[in-house]
Design a protein around this motif. Structure first.
Motif, PDB file in Angstrom:
ATOM      1  N   ALA A 192      37.352  24.829  33.488  1.00  0.00           N
ATOM      2  CA  ALA A 192      37.581  23.712  32.579  1.00  0.00           C
ATOM      3  C   ALA A 192      38.900  23.873  31.841  1.00  0.00           C
ATOM      4  O   ALA A 192      39.333  24.989  31.539  1.00  0.00           O
ATOM      5  CB  ALA A 192      36.429  23.611  31.579  1.00  0.00           C
ATOM      6  N   GLU A 193      39.520  22.737  31.524  1.00  0.00           N
ATOM      7  CA  GLU A 193      40.776  22.748  30.769  1.00  0.00           C
ATOM      8  C   GLU A 193      40.463  22.837  29.283  1.00  0.00           C
ATOM      9  O   GLU A 193      40.434  21.848  28.564  1.00  0.00           O
ATOM     10  CB  GLU A 193      41.576  21.485  31.091  1.00  0.00           C
ATOM     11  CG  GLU A 193      42.018  21.410  32.542  1.00  0.00           C
ATOM     12  CD  GLU A 193      42.779  20.136  32.842  1.00  0.00           C
ATOM     13  OE1 GLU A 193      42.968  19.325  31.928  1.00  0.00           O
ATOM     14  OE2 GLU A 193      43.193  19.959  33.997  1.00  0.00           O
ATOM     15  N   THR A 194      40.214  24.050  28.825  1.00  0.00           N
ATOM     16  CA  THR A 194      39.857  24.282  27.433  1.00  0.00           C
ATOM     17  C   THR A 194      40.203  25.721  27.090  1.00  0.00           C
ATOM     18  O   THR A 194      40.709  26.475  27.942  1.00  0.00           O
ATOM     19  CB  THR A 194      38.366  23.981  27.186  1.00  0.00           C
ATOM     20  OG1 THR A 194      38.073  24.056  25.791  1.00  0.00           O
ATOM     21  CG2 THR A 194      37.461  24.948  27.943  1.00  0.00           C
ATOM     22  N   ALA A 199      35.252  28.093  27.910  1.00  0.00           N
ATOM     23  CA  ALA A 199      34.996  27.816  29.323  1.00  0.00           C
ATOM     24  C   ALA A 199      33.810  28.650  29.791  1.00  0.00           C
ATOM     25  O   ALA A 199      33.792  29.867  29.615  1.00  0.00           O
ATOM     26  CB  ALA A 199      36.234  28.138  30.157  1.00  0.00           C
ATOM     27  N   SER A 238      33.545  23.510  26.751  1.00  0.00           N
ATOM     28  CA  SER A 238      33.432  22.704  25.547  1.00  0.00           C
ATOM     29  C   SER A 238      34.800  22.182  25.119  1.00  0.00           C
ATOM     30  O   SER A 238      35.830  22.765  25.462  1.00  0.00           O
ATOM     31  CB  SER A 238      32.822  23.556  24.430  1.00  0.00           C
ATOM     32  OG  SER A 238      32.508  22.801  23.297  1.00  0.00           O
ATOM     33  N   GLN A 239      34.787  21.071  24.366  1.00  0.00           N
ATOM     34  CA  GLN A 239      36.005  20.430  23.849  1.00  0.00           C
ATOM     35  C   GLN A 239      36.928  20.046  25.002  1.00  0.00           C
ATOM     36  O   GLN A 239      38.127  20.325  25.021  1.00  0.00           O
ATOM     37  CB  GLN A 239      36.709  21.332  22.829  1.00  0.00           C
ATOM     38  CG  GLN A 239      37.893  20.740  22.086  1.00  0.00           C
ATOM     39  CD  GLN A 239      37.592  19.467  21.292  1.00  0.00           C
ATOM     40  OE1 GLN A 239      36.473  18.997  21.279  1.00  0.00           O
ATOM     41  NE2 GLN A 239      38.596  18.924  20.626  1.00  0.00           N
ATOM     42  N   ILE A 240      36.337  19.313  25.981  1.00  0.00           N
ATOM     43  CA  ILE A 240      37.050  18.869  27.177  1.00  0.00           C
ATOM     44  C   ILE A 240      37.316  17.372  27.052  1.00  0.00           C
ATOM     45  O   ILE A 240      36.409  16.592  26.765  1.00  0.00           O
ATOM     46  CB  ILE A 240      36.232  19.183  28.445  1.00  0.00           C
ATOM     47  CG1 ILE A 240      35.945  20.699  28.517  1.00  0.00           C
ATOM     48  CG2 ILE A 240      36.953  18.722  29.688  1.00  0.00           C
ATOM     49  CD1 ILE A 240      34.919  21.074  29.553  1.00  0.00           C
ATOM     50  N   GLY A 245      37.154  17.962  35.552  1.00  0.00           N
ATOM     51  CA  GLY A 245      36.324  19.148  35.701  1.00  0.00           C
ATOM     52  C   GLY A 245      34.855  18.806  35.843  1.00  0.00           C
ATOM     53  O   GLY A 245      34.123  19.410  36.652  1.00  0.00           O
ATOM     54  N   GLY A 276      34.875  16.399  24.431  1.00  0.00           N
ATOM     55  CA  GLY A 276      35.738  16.712  23.303  1.00  0.00           C
ATOM     56  C   GLY A 276      35.879  15.576  22.303  1.00  0.00           C
ATOM     57  O   GLY A 276      35.557  14.417  22.588  1.00  0.00           O
TER      58      GLY A 276
END
Length: 474
Positions: A192-194, A199, A238-240, A245, A276
């Motif tokens: 994930a981009e976080t 992640a 989290s916060q994505i 993803g 997010g």
């Protein structure tokens, strides 16, 4: 003292000098936040001045109407997205974001289940009369006592995280003469981009079964007498902000679902949460309706390719429901201009809380916003750093924000988007008591979690005679 704004490298690239340092950015503040005729911040129809007078500072303020509206919105988004594919959706509120009895009541009244990940969270949900069948129990290291409590309560599903837990839970359920519904937690391998710590689906971390291990784990779950395997679970982080993803994870999980369904029905595919929110004007999360459509479409497309029906899809939002509904109020104690370089000055604004009530900057480098709450100001904006009273140089609440240059001791400062993972992660570091949580709605305010006191802290110290029984006594 007034310090005018300066340009340069001290401010992050996303933070521009505001045209109005009193304005409340849409998407960052609760929808009902505003200012009264005197310029005082209002939340849920209650002024910040009244909140300080009645409850003191620091204080977490939670807009009940905003929480309820967001719960309805998320449930509606996923229900509509699955209905387009003749499917159904379940939505569980992720209690780890923020949990207390009133939150449980609000979200369950709006149609959501509850996702818990400890015996304590389970106890809160049950104490608030949540339907056990609509509780999901997570955790990578559930104790025997926690599993006993879950089975005894009749929770709707336990998300099993390891082979050891499969055996442990089956023995408990079998001894009680029941079959406990379970989902297998699977690490889908999606990065994930976080933040790295947020992640949860990459290969080298503590959660779940690897994709390659899942078939063997599913076969074992189906063999054990105390378990009923009802589905699979994945959570990528989290916060994505976007859906890429989630869509990739959904595709991988549908492939596994199809493979395992050949040996028996799997009714549920839980694709987790992690959606997010905006903490600053630099954040641009996708609307939940867009995310729901894109994630569900991806799962449905994979099911169509494989010629299988869409399973019941489950989701676990937390932050996106409660985060934007929360605002923390602080009182300014000191203001200190500091020469950060030969040419640039930063104003350090110290407040009466800090990393004890919001450790997210210290943990993740999380960014937040801030505004004066007790008045408006015509002073030129100054680049400020909002810091706490704890004995750490990393005790930062808001790393960079433009505040009116006349910010002064006694001012109220408000930090928005603090409804999630602030109270939950709070500590009494330096023996600073934790703040209360106050709910606001339709011009009324009430405490839903009381303020911790020095007496509470002393009562836990076995070396101090406070007249309270210690553990094992009384």
């Amino acid at each position: 003292m007034s310090v005018a704004a300066s340009s340069g490298s001290l401010a992050p690239s996303w933070l521009g000098v505001p045209a109005d340092a009193n304005a409340l950015a849409a998407g960052v503040w609760p929808a009902a936040a505003g200012r009264d005729a005197d310029g005082v911040l209002t939340l849920g129809g209650v002024s910040a001045a009244e909140l300080r007078e009645r409850f003191g500072t620091p204080v977490y303020v939670l807009d009940e109407s905003e929480v309820r509206a967001r719960a309805r919105r998320v449930l509606g988004a996923f229900s509509a997205a699955t209905a387009r594919h003749a499917g159904r959706a379940r939505v569980y509120y992720a209690g780890k974001a923020f949990l207390c009895a009133e939150i449980v009541r609000w979200v369950t009244q709006e149609g959501l289940g509850i996702d818990v990940c400890s015996g304590g969270e389970l106890a809160v949900a049950l104490a608030a009369d949540a339907d056990p069948e609509r509780i999901g129990f997570h955790g990578n290291n559930k104790s025997v006592a926690e599993l006993e409590a879950a089975v005894a309560a009749g929770v709707g599903s336990v998300v099993v995280d390891s082979r050891i837990e499969l055996e442990r839970l089956s023995a408990i359920a079998d001894r009680r003469g029941v079959r406990q519904p379970v989902l297998l937690r699977v690490s889908s391998g999606v990065h994930a981009e976080t933040h790295e710590f947020l992640a949860t689906a990459h290969e080298d971390q503590k959660f779940g079964f690897a994709l390659a291990e899942a078939p063997e784990a599913a076969a074992r779950a189906r063999e054990l007498p105390g378990l009923e395997l009802v589905g699979l679970h994945a959570h990528i982080g989290s916060q994505i902000f976007g859906s890429s993803g989630f869509r990739e994870s959904a595709a991988r999980m549908v492939e596994l679902h199809a493979q395992l369904s050949a040996d028996g029905e799997l009714a549920v595919l839980n694709l987790g949460g992690g959606f997010g929110i905006a903490h600053t004007v630099g954040d641009d999360p996708a609307p939940i309706e867009q995310l729901a459509d894109e994630i569900v479409d991806a799962a449905a497309q994979e099911c169509e390719v494989r010629g299988i029906p869409l399973p019941e899809l489950a989701f676990e939002p937390g932050r996106v429901i409660v985060g934007p509904a929360g605002v923390t109020l602080y009182e300014v104690g000191t203001v200190k201009p500091v020469a950060a370089s030969d040419e640039q000055t930063r104003v350090y604004v110290s407040v009466d809380g800090g990393m004890g009530d919001n450790p997210r900057h210290a943990l993740y480098g999380a960014d937040y916003s801030a505004r004066l709450a007790s008045r408006t100001s015509d002073a030129e904006p100054a680049l400020a750093r909002v810091v706490g009273k704890h004995c750490e140089s990393g005790d930062i609440v808001v790393d960079a924000e433009y505040l009116p240059g006349d910010v002064a001791p006694g001012d109220l400062l408000a930090v928005p988007a603090t409804g999630a993972y602030c109270f939950s992660l709070a500590s009494d570091y330096n023996f600073v008591p934790r703040p209360p949580v106050v709910a606001v709605r339709d011009g009324a305010a009430r405490a839903i979690v009381r303020r911790e006191t020095i007496a509470d802290l002393l009562a836990r110290d076995a070396g101090i005679d406070t007249g309270s029984p210690t553990e094992g006594e009384g």
